[in-house]
Design an enzyme around this catalytic site. Structure first.
Site, PDB file in Angstrom:
ATOM      1  CG  ASP A 279      20.418  43.239  -2.077  1.00 20.60           C
ATOM      2  OD1 ASP A 279      20.691  43.421  -0.875  1.00 20.60           O
ATOM      3  OD2 ASP A 279      19.724  42.280  -2.490  1.00 20.60           O
ATOM      4  CG  HIS A 439      18.404  47.121  -5.233  1.00 15.17           C
ATOM      5  ND1 HIS A 439      17.077  46.875  -4.990  1.00 15.17           N
ATOM      6  CD2 HIS A 439      18.960  45.929  -5.570  1.00 15.17           C
ATOM      7  CE1 HIS A 439      16.827  45.574  -5.180  1.00 15.17           C
ATOM      8  NE2 HIS A 439      17.954  44.981  -5.537  1.00 15.17           N
TER       9      HIS A 439
HETATM   10 ZN    ZN Z   1      21.063  41.872  -6.599  1.00 11.15          ZN
END
Ligand code: ZN
Length: 481
Positions: A279, A439
């Site tokens: 992400d 991430h």
């Molecule tokens: Zn996010």
């Protein structure tokens, strides 16, 4: 009574009538001669005045022969017009030899009715007389104060309306009344409540089982048995289906509800699978490393991206060319903006989808909510928005994914790569979709550092690493707002 006494009595009455009340004071010394001191009331000896109206004392007149002594009169006592009661005023005049007094009674009477104040509208509506919710009424009296507790309420139904009458009396017996009209008309639609109201996911080939529903109407009660369902679920074909539930009450008001059923291709989901997801990228620092490691291991993953600057375009082109899924995290990640309302969120999705289409001819349909669908921050901006958005995304052709394995790489600014590795490998489970949250923003170097070991662990333990597609079995959190 003889004739003479009659005449005297009649003369006395006439004197009172003509002069009001007149007192002829007797001289203090029997040797004194006329003229005599006279004290006479102006107006009546007994007066009645209304409370809260100004009282003007008409006074008295004093005379000694031809001499006017009115200016010498002193008055004692006073009248409080704000308090009902009997008050006495005394008038006194003195000469050297005579002392003359006379009194007047003033009765203050409450003649004003209390004031009724209706709350809410004077004309209202209700589905049934018994369902009328009276917004209430208050009563205030200038003399007695708050009389709300003494209000009597009477309801009377005449045809299609109900007259509600309010009455209240003050201590003096003054009564106030007021009325409200309630139109008896059922304008409230029945409400259908679906059991299991979220999206239902059905593996292709299995049978759809209706989870059930109830319908209630404020006037008609339980209407569950009258609900009609339209729409069909074809579980032999992957896709999104909508079932519509409808019911009408006696007055013709119709309530509806819809259910979304999504049939997914179960055969596209082998037993032990891992979906690596990244992400908040792309970033120039971490994303290229992630892409390199994935390429070296021939692993396809999913990137939930945010809006990007032009210099990041080659990274997104690489994702597409190398077989990864480019998903939508959103044009913006700012909770206050994107969760302000349903339209704002959908625009945030469509804007990024449109840009990807223009820049790469790529049609992105996989979405991850910023914060996940279980986020509780959105409730601060718009209560209940997640339930509506989850359904709307699916109905407009998107598929959203949460995660069931968290790398924990966002739990601090920099999380040790061994910790990230342990978090992921300890949470992987065989026999299911393992969607791993990671991430690839610039600050997440340790995620890139842990990636190679995570891939080795997954492959070594018999997992297949796959990119998310619309056919992937959904992994969803419970919605919490
Ligand atoms: Zn996010």
């Amino acid at each position: 009574m003889n004739r003479k006494k009659w005449w005297i009595a009649a003369a006395a009455v006439a004197t009172v009538v003509l002069w009001g009340v007149l007192i002829l004071c007797l001289p203090t010394s029997p040797l004194s001669l006329w003229p005599q001191l006279q004290l006479r009331l102006n107006g009546q000896a007994a007066e009645e005045v209304a409370a809260f109206h100004p009282y003007q004392d008409p006074g008295a007149t004093a005379r000694l022969g031809r001499e006017d002594l009115t200016a010498k009169i002193t008055v004692t006592g006073n009248v409080d017009v704000t308090k009902p009661g009997v008050y006495t005023l005394q008038y006194q005049v003195q000469t050297g030899e005579e002392d003359c007094r006379i009194t007047r009674t003033v009765t203050v009477v409450d003649r004003d009715a209390p004031e009724l104040k209706l709350k809410g509208q004077r004309e209202m509506a209700a589905s049934l007389p018994s369902l009328f919710q009276d917004p209430g009424v208050s009563a205030e009296d200038r003399c007695d104060g708050d009389l709300t507790a003494r209000i009597r309420i009477h309801r009377r139904v005449e045809g299609d309306r109900m007259i509600v009458t309010y009455r209240v009396k003050d201590t003096a017996g003054n009564e106030a009344t007021d009325q409200r009209t309630v139109l008896i008309r059922d304008t409230v639609a029945p409400e259908i409540t679906l059991k299991d109201s979220g999206i239902i996911y059905l593996p292709m080939g299995s049978t759809y089982q209706e989870p059930g529903f109830t319908a209630t109407d404020d006037a008609d009660g339980d209407l569950s048995a009258a609900v009609r369902i339209s729409g069909k679920v074809d579980s032999s074909r992957a896709g999104t289906y909508t079932l519509t539930y409808q019911v009408s009450d006696k007055a013709g008001n119709t309530g509806t509800a819809t259910r979304t059923v999504k049939v997914f291709n179960a055969s596209a989901n082998p037993a032990n699978r891992v979906y690596l997801t990244f992400d908040d990228g792309p970033s120039s620092g971490v994303t290229p490393q992630v892409l390199d490691i994935l390429a070296a291991n021939d692993v396809k993953a999913t990137f939930f991206i945010l809006n990007y600057s032009d210099d990041k375009k080659p990274l997104i082109q690489r994702m597409i060319d190398e077989g990864h899924t480019v998903g939508i995290h959103g044009y913006s990640h700012d909770y206050a903006t994107i969760y302000a309302n349903d339209e704002a969120f959908m625009q945030n999705v469509y804007r990024l989808q449109q840009r990807l289409l223009e820049d790469f001819g790529y049609h992105a349909t996989i979405v991850r909510f910023p914060g996940g669908s279980s986020n509780t921050v959105s409730a601060a901006y718009n209560q209940g928005i997640m339930t509506r958005l989850a359904r709307r995304l699916e109905q407009e052709g998107f598929t959203y994914f949460d995660w069931n394995v968290s790398s924990g790489d966002a739990s601090a600014a920099q999380v040790d790569s061994h910790r990230i590795y342990a978090n992921v490998t300890e949470s992987l489970r065989p026999g299911r979709s393992n969607v791993v949250l990671m991430h690839d923003a610039n600050a997440k170097q340790t995620t890139a550092d842990a990636l190679q070991d995570i891939i080795w662990y997954a492959k070594g333990n018999g997992y297949t690493l796959l990119p998310i597609t619309p056919d992937t079995e959904p992994v969803h959190h419970g919605i919490a707002n």
